[in-house]
Design an enzyme around this catalytic site. Structure first.
Site, mmCIF file in Angstrom:
data_model
loop_
_atom_site.group_PDB
_atom_site.id
_atom_site.type_symbol
_atom_site.label_atom_id
_atom_site.label_comp_id
_atom_site.label_asym_id
_atom_site.label_seq_id
_atom_site.Cartn_x
_atom_site.Cartn_y
_atom_site.Cartn_z
ATOM 1 C CB VAL A 108 33.052 49.016 49.720
ATOM 2 C CG1 VAL A 108 33.243 48.078 50.910
ATOM 3 C CG2 VAL A 108 33.052 48.234 48.410
ATOM 4 C CE LYS A 159 40.354 44.120 43.857
ATOM 5 N NZ LYS A 159 38.943 44.037 43.918
ATOM 6 C CD GLU A 201 36.797 35.731 53.431
ATOM 7 O OE1 GLU A 201 36.993 35.426 52.242
ATOM 8 O OE2 GLU A 201 37.061 34.964 54.373
ATOM 9 C CB ILE A 242 32.558 33.983 48.081
ATOM 10 C CG1 ILE A 242 31.630 34.423 46.949
ATOM 11 C CG2 ILE A 242 32.559 32.470 48.231
ATOM 12 C CD1 ILE A 242 32.076 33.941 45.575
ATOM 13 C CG ASP A 270 40.062 42.217 40.025
ATOM 14 O OD1 ASP A 270 39.995 43.028 40.958
ATOM 15 O OD2 ASP A 270 39.378 41.175 39.984
ATOM 16 C CE LYS A 285 39.152 40.034 43.069
ATOM 17 N NZ LYS A 285 38.019 40.255 42.125
ATOM 18 N N GLY A 302 30.467 44.393 44.403
ATOM 19 C CA GLY A 302 29.303 45.196 44.783
ATOM 20 C C GLY A 302 29.444 45.711 46.199
#
Lengths: 430, 430
Positions: A17, A107, A131, A138, A203, A207, A306
């Site tokens: 990232v 997260k 975000e 998204i 995970d 979220k 990704g």
């Protein structure tokens, strides 16, 4: 009129990232400057291994001293893409103390300790945006926090982990078992070498905690989230789902209780009807349904992970944080005024699909039905199948509290005529 | 700490959306106050017919003098749900001049004259928000303007008009013709008595202009949008689409040219494959695909119209405008720095599905194929069908500029062996 002194950005972490974030900041400079109203400058990148080759990342910006970077005092925004709790929590707090806003994709940290981080950001008059922590590219946190700020969200239901969706999709389309599908996900890079965080639902639970807190304007941590992974989902479960016109998905579900006085958050595999839009979410994609009182049913869909998709979300937050810095203001922060308690899983109202191996003799169905009735659980459908002297019973219930459904299963296990409980799965999305 | 002097809100228009906005403001007062950081007060509602019964709308707030209401000087935010160009443009401008931010659901006005309204808002240091103008409750403008602010949007492809989607869905599922489906839409309240704005694509074209401007950071008005309605779509077109594994949708398509130097915006019926997520958008729902360089493919789905969904979008903007007023700041406004020109329809690269009635004799296909070749249009598939001495040819092309495709059709019409062009439709979503 554009300010000419650039805003300074520090990057913590430069993996998949971080490299993509660096690429965008260093190549889309004119666009970013026009959208922000001032140029931005990457002032430093903290990494653990400065000698690793990172294409397109300016070597001279690398440092191993993340603490010194966030303490510089001239940094406007810190982007954190390291992950994990410590040392990141300390680094973010230090950044706030030195006047920097923070954009994070973390997260785990937000789900563990979002409230104290938000409080620190408010104390120092800076922003905390994340975000990228939920569902990759998204837009979900900003729509929930801002677009739906005048509405009342009652439910969030989504596929928020791409790895497990890839595995379940593979099991569904090929009939493969869990291990085989996991092996393929690992080989293709969709699952990590240690897949625990994904397949055990940690995970997704992180979220779910973040989404529930924002959706219901309260505080929810990962410890409040009921969590079941997909390691026990079998090829037979998937086949049973198909017979019912369903598919199996690992869902994150956040709900406001009907009386409005509490909320629940949970992650578990569930059967959903093939006609539900979430059923057709394939591969590593994510999709989240939001049900609000005035808006009705909304769905947000896209790549959930990704480097590039996550970087897109980070950059959106970066532009917002920079605009706020220029305007000497801060954006919408935490909203937790409802202080709604989080109820335990037993209070969740849901439906069960239960497969039982039973003795093939008269009266078994009556016995089983009696157990359901004793727990006040109403049966929707029963399907009996004979196989080699034994029989199987597939029961689908109406909606009932999870505690009652779970107690029913315990009682069924004690019946002499019930040889075993082959599978239990919740049914959602109807 | 909450400010106790309330923010004052004026409402212009009190039809289906305005009544719902009033209901939420007057019943969700504590929630809205908590989310904004100060209470809000509905200070006046301008209507044309004050004596009409509006359940739940405080009679004492009604006035027929909209101009006096926006000139009061103590109004913080004006909500405009009247629609149309004048007198609304003047009212909004007057509101700005008197220090009020404006939340509007007015796609026609924004698509005609968004640039000058944005400029006026900036001049007076107030906000202009209009999430409700596009796709009802679906958060789309805020995600495009803010969440994707660090990304490069290349394409927006969506179903943004519920009335026409209802009609096409009905034609697809029942085999009904256009008029019959329109009658049903009218009877069920999905189409207005005069359906022109919907069925001729004006409504979708206004939304396409707004989306294109925001997505590509440039200015696009409704006059820049190529527009074809669905009044000429026949049951035969829908049947042809089915044979190809497609369905017909009225699409709004905004694209950045491959060389990045121009954009296009268009609204027309098109065939899309059944496997495309937009194909399964049923009834009056809306859905919009956004393709961005880093984010990849995102989809936003939900109710595109109706009182409550539109009110949800209005209220989200109201909360944002009120928060900005309290912080003495403004949100992200117009971004049109790229100044990219809008190319005409002829430059759009697309595919055609063409049905020809031809003479049933040898050499016809060769003649037809020659015409395509002369215009540099490559053929993907041809299907020949005989019927009662005549024959039909169905040709699907590869991608080519619309001008070349259109010139091909003109040339085909001139061939002696071509008795008629039964239908032409673009093919999208691949």
């Amino acid at each position: 009129m554009m300010r000419t002194r650039p805003l300074k950005v520090a990057l913590l972490g430069c993996g998949v990232v971080g490299s993509e974030v660096t690429r965008i900041i260093t190549t889309q400079t004119a666009d970013l400057a026009a959208r922000i109203g001032a140029p931005i400058e990457l002032a430093g990148i903290a990494v653990r291994r400065p000698n690793r080759v990172r294409e397109g990342v300016p070597q001279e910006l690398l440092t191993t001293d993340a603490t010194a970077l966030v303490k510089r005092g001239d940094i406007d925004v810190v982007i954190e893409v390291i992950g994990g709790i410590e040392p990141v929590r300390t680094l973010i707090t230090t950044a706030f103390e030195h006047g920097a806003s923070v954009v994070s994709a973390n997260k785990a940290l937000l789900a563990a300790d979002g409230a104290s981080l938000h409080a620190k950001a408010v104390e120092h008059g800076v922003d905390l945006y994340y975000e990228a922590a939920v569902a990759g590219a998204i837009p979900l946190i900003r729509p929930l926090r801002e677009s739906l700020a005048g509405d009342k969200v009652n439910r969030v239901l989504g596929i928020v982990n791409g790895t497990t969706n890839f595995i379940l999709d593979k099991m569904d389309s090929t009939g493969a078992g869990y291990s085989e599908a996991l092996d393929e996900a690992t080989a293709l890079g969709y699952a990590e070498a240690d897949p625990t965080a994904d397949v055990e639902g940690f995970d997704a639970a992180a979220k779910a905690a973040i989404l529930a807190g924002i959706a219901f304007h309260t505080r929810v941590t990962i410890d409040d989230v009921h969590r079941e992974g997909l390691t026990e989902v079998t090829a037979a479960d998937i086949a049973s789902a198909k017979k019912m016109g369903c598919t199996v998905k690992l869902l994150a579900i956040c709900e406001r209780a009907r009386d409005g006085r509490s909320v629940t958050a949970r992650v578990h595999p569930a059967m959903i009807p093939l006609s539900h839009p979430l059923a057709s979410v394939r591969g590593a994609y994510n999709a989240v349904f939001v049900e609000a009182e005035a808006a009705g049913q909304l769905m947000f869909y896209g790549p959930g992970a990704g480097g590039a998709p996550t970087a897109s979300a980070v950059l959106g937050d970066l532009v917002a944080a920079c605009r706020n810095k220029l305007a000497a203001t801060t954006g919408a922060g935490e909203s937790a005024y409802t202080q709604l308690p989080v109820s335990p899983m037993g209070d969740v109202v849901t439906r069960y699909h239960i497969s039982l191996d039973v003795a093939d003799k008269p009266g078994v169905l009556a016995q089983v039905a009696t157990v359901f009735a004793e727990h006040d659980v109403s049966i929707d459908t029963v399907r009996q199948q004979g196989k080699d002297g034994e029989a199987s019973l597939v029961v689908v219930t109406h909606r009932a509290p999870d505690a009652a459904l779970s107690a029913t299963v315990s009682s069924l296990r004690k019946l002499d005529t019930v040889r075993g409980v082959a599978s239990i799965m919740r049914v959602e999305g109807e």
